[in-house]
Design a protein around this motif. Structure first.
Motif, PDB file in Angstrom:
ATOM      1  N   GLY A 147       0.806  -1.216   0.000  1.00 44.08           N
ATOM      2  CA  GLY A 147       0.000   0.000   0.000  1.00 44.08           C
ATOM      3  C   GLY A 147       0.836   1.262   0.000  1.00 44.08           C
ATOM      4  O   GLY A 147       0.526   2.230  -0.696  1.00 44.08           O
ATOM      5  N   LYS A 148       1.915   1.251   0.780  1.00 40.48           N
ATOM      6  CA  LYS A 148       2.799   2.419   0.851  1.00 40.48           C
ATOM      7  C   LYS A 148       3.896   2.381  -0.204  1.00 40.48           C
ATOM      8  O   LYS A 148       4.658   3.337  -0.342  1.00 40.48           O
ATOM      9  CB  LYS A 148       3.425   2.511   2.242  1.00 40.48           C
ATOM     10  N   ARG A 149       3.977   1.253  -0.922  1.00 43.44           N
ATOM     11  CA  ARG A 149       4.975   1.055  -1.967  1.00 43.44           C
ATOM     12  C   ARG A 149       6.399   1.233  -1.427  1.00 43.44           C
ATOM     13  O   ARG A 149       7.224   1.942  -2.001  1.00 43.44           O
ATOM     14  CB  ARG A 149       4.701   1.972  -3.158  1.00 43.44           C
ATOM     15  N   LEU A 150       6.665   0.547  -0.309  1.00 44.02           N
ATOM     16  CA  LEU A 150       7.973   0.613   0.328  1.00 44.02           C
ATOM     17  C   LEU A 150       8.578  -0.784   0.440  1.00 44.02           C
ATOM     18  O   LEU A 150       7.870  -1.759   0.651  1.00 44.02           O
ATOM     19  CB  LEU A 150       7.851   1.200   1.733  1.00 44.02           C
ATOM     20  N   LEU A 151       9.901  -0.835   0.319  1.00 44.91           N
ATOM     21  CA  LEU A 151      10.656  -2.072   0.526  1.00 44.91           C
ATOM     22  C   LEU A 151      11.678  -1.809   1.612  1.00 44.91           C
ATOM     23  O   LEU A 151      12.353  -0.771   1.616  1.00 44.91           O
ATOM     24  CB  LEU A 151      11.377  -2.496  -0.764  1.00 44.91           C
ATOM     25  N   TRP A 152      11.777  -2.752   2.561  1.00 44.40           N
ATOM     26  CA  TRP A 152      12.737  -2.668   3.652  1.00 44.40           C
ATOM     27  C   TRP A 152      13.603  -3.924   3.635  1.00 44.40           C
ATOM     28  O   TRP A 152      13.117  -5.006   3.372  1.00 44.40           O
ATOM     29  CB  TRP A 152      12.003  -2.589   4.993  1.00 44.40           C
ATOM     30  N   ASN A 153      14.892  -3.748   3.920  1.00 42.59           N
ATOM     31  CA  ASN A 153      15.824  -4.870   4.041  1.00 42.59           C
ATOM     32  C   ASN A 153      16.436  -4.801   5.426  1.00 42.59           C
ATOM     33  O   ASN A 153      17.199  -3.875   5.721  1.00 42.59           O
ATOM     34  CB  ASN A 153      16.898  -4.795   2.968  1.00 42.59           C
ATOM     35  N   ASP A 154      16.106  -5.758   6.286  1.00 39.12           N
ATOM     36  CA  ASP A 154      16.582  -5.777   7.673  1.00 39.12           C
ATOM     37  C   ASP A 154      16.352  -4.432   8.358  1.00 39.12           C
ATOM     38  O   ASP A 154      17.228  -3.911   9.037  1.00 39.12           O
ATOM     39  CB  ASP A 154      18.054  -6.185   7.736  1.00 39.12           C
ATOM     40  N   GLY A 155      15.174  -3.844   8.144  1.00 38.12           N
ATOM     41  CA  GLY A 155      14.807  -2.595   8.800  1.00 38.12           C
ATOM     42  C   GLY A 155      15.288  -1.333   8.114  1.00 38.12           C
ATOM     43  O   GLY A 155      14.966  -0.237   8.549  1.00 38.12           O
ATOM     44  N   GLN A 156      16.050  -1.474   7.044  1.00 38.14           N
ATOM     45  CA  GLN A 156      16.559  -0.311   6.310  1.00 38.14           C
ATOM     46  C   GLN A 156      15.763  -0.131   5.025  1.00 38.14           C
ATOM     47  O   GLN A 156      15.545  -1.103   4.296  1.00 38.14           O
ATOM     48  CB  GLN A 156      18.044  -0.501   5.963  1.00 38.14           C
ATOM     49  N   PRO A 157      15.348   1.094   4.714  1.00 43.43           N
ATOM     50  CA  PRO A 157      14.593   1.311   3.476  1.00 43.43           C
ATOM     51  C   PRO A 157      15.462   1.070   2.244  1.00 43.43           C
ATOM     52  O   PRO A 157      16.658   1.360   2.250  1.00 43.43           O
ATOM     53  CB  PRO A 157      14.162   2.772   3.567  1.00 43.43           C
ATOM     54  N   VAL A 158      14.846   0.512   1.223  1.00 38.57           N
ATOM     55  CA  VAL A 158      15.523   0.256  -0.051  1.00 38.57           C
ATOM     56  C   VAL A 158      14.835   1.115  -1.108  1.00 38.57           C
ATOM     57  O   VAL A 158      13.617   1.050  -1.269  1.00 38.57           O
ATOM     58  CB  VAL A 158      15.438  -1.235  -0.450  1.00 38.57           C
ATOM     59  N   SER A 159      15.605   1.908  -1.798  1.00 48.02           N
ATOM     60  CA  SER A 159      15.060   2.784  -2.827  1.00 48.02           C
ATOM     61  C   SER A 159      14.885   2.014  -4.141  1.00 48.02           C
ATOM     62  O   SER A 159      15.838   1.404  -4.632  1.00 48.02           O
ATOM     63  CB  SER A 159      16.005   3.968  -3.052  1.00 48.02           C
ATOM     64  N   LEU A 160      13.661   2.033  -4.670  1.00 49.40           N
ATOM     65  CA  LEU A 160      13.365   1.372  -5.940  1.00 49.40           C
ATOM     66  C   LEU A 160      12.608   2.335  -6.844  1.00 49.40           C
ATOM     67  O   LEU A 160      11.784   3.116  -6.371  1.00 49.40           O
ATOM     68  CB  LEU A 160      12.490   0.129  -5.727  1.00 49.40           C
ATOM     69  N   THR A 161      12.865   2.231  -8.132  1.00 50.60           N
ATOM     70  CA  THR A 161      12.061   2.994  -9.079  1.00 50.60           C
ATOM     71  C   THR A 161      10.663   2.369  -9.123  1.00 50.60           C
ATOM     72  O   THR A 161      10.486   1.203  -8.756  1.00 50.60           O
ATOM     73  CB  THR A 161      12.689   2.983 -10.485  1.00 50.60           C
ATOM     74  N   PRO A 162       9.661   3.111  -9.574  1.00 48.20           N
ATOM     75  CA  PRO A 162       8.298   2.567  -9.599  1.00 48.20           C
ATOM     76  C   PRO A 162       8.155   1.255 -10.375  1.00 48.20           C
ATOM     77  O   PRO A 162       7.484   0.325  -9.911  1.00 48.20           O
ATOM     78  CB  PRO A 162       7.484   3.687 -10.239  1.00 48.20           C
ATOM     79  N   LYS A 163       8.774   1.141 -11.539  1.00 49.90           N
ATOM     80  CA  LYS A 163       8.637  -0.092 -12.335  1.00 49.90           C
ATOM     81  C   LYS A 163       9.357  -1.265 -11.677  1.00 49.90           C
ATOM     82  O   LYS A 163       8.887  -2.395 -11.744  1.00 49.90           O
ATOM     83  CB  LYS A 163       9.144   0.106 -13.767  1.00 49.90           C
ATOM     84  N   VAL A 164      10.478  -1.008 -11.052  1.00 54.67           N
ATOM     85  CA  VAL A 164      11.183  -2.078 -10.343  1.00 54.67           C
ATOM     86  C   VAL A 164      10.330  -2.555  -9.168  1.00 54.67           C
ATOM     87  O   VAL A 164      10.197  -3.762  -8.938  1.00 54.67           O
ATOM     88  CB  VAL A 164      12.581  -1.616  -9.874  1.00 54.67           C
ATOM     89  N   PHE A 165       9.708  -1.617  -8.440  1.00 58.26           N
ATOM     90  CA  PHE A 165       8.818  -2.009  -7.350  1.00 58.26           C
ATOM     91  C   PHE A 165       7.648  -2.819  -7.882  1.00 58.26           C
ATOM     92  O   PHE A 165       7.298  -3.856  -7.313  1.00 58.26           O
ATOM     93  CB  PHE A 165       8.304  -0.784  -6.580  1.00 58.26           C
ATOM     94  N   ASP A 166       7.032  -2.368  -8.974  1.00 56.70           N
ATOM     95  CA  ASP A 166       5.908  -3.097  -9.575  1.00 56.70           C
ATOM     96  C   ASP A 166       6.312  -4.512  -9.979  1.00 56.70           C
ATOM     97  O   ASP A 166       5.554  -5.465  -9.773  1.00 56.70           O
ATOM     98  CB  ASP A 166       5.369  -2.360 -10.794  1.00 56.70           C
ATOM     99  N   THR A 167       7.496  -4.644 -10.549  1.00 61.73           N
ATOM    100  CA  THR A 167       7.997  -5.956 -10.971  1.00 61.73           C
ATOM    101  C   THR A 167       8.198  -6.867  -9.768  1.00 61.73           C
ATOM    102  O   THR A 167       7.758  -8.019  -9.761  1.00 61.73           O
ATOM    103  CB  THR A 167       9.318  -5.811 -11.752  1.00 61.73           C
TER     104      THR A 167
END
Length: 68
Positions: free
Chosen positions: A20-40
């Motif tokens: 819903g928030k379109r966020l990715l976290w790795n071991d509690g750290q935010p990971v920056s992704l472009t919109p299409k990479v997140f969608d994929t």
């Protein structure tokens, strides 16, 4: 799958995806992704355990685009 404030959240191998928030976290750290990479990534997570064809992925992530 967890639900936090009505948003679908998926966890795997130390990663957490808040769809819903379109966020990715790795071991509690935010990971920056472009919109299409997140969608994929989200499409692949939603279809975990299934065979995803190139055509299926392109149709889901780039529905109005011709990709060769």
């Amino acid at each position: 799958m967890k639900s936090i404030t009505g948003s679908a959240v998926y966890e795997f191998d130390g990663f957490l995806i808040d769809a819903g928030k379109r966020l990715l976290w790795n071991d509690g750290q935010p990971v920056s992704l472009t919109p299409k990479v997140f969608d994929t990534l989200l499409y692949l997570v939603l279809n975990a355990g299934k065979t995803v064809t190139k055509d299926d992925l392109i149709a889901a992530v780039w529905p109005d685009t011709v990709v060769e």
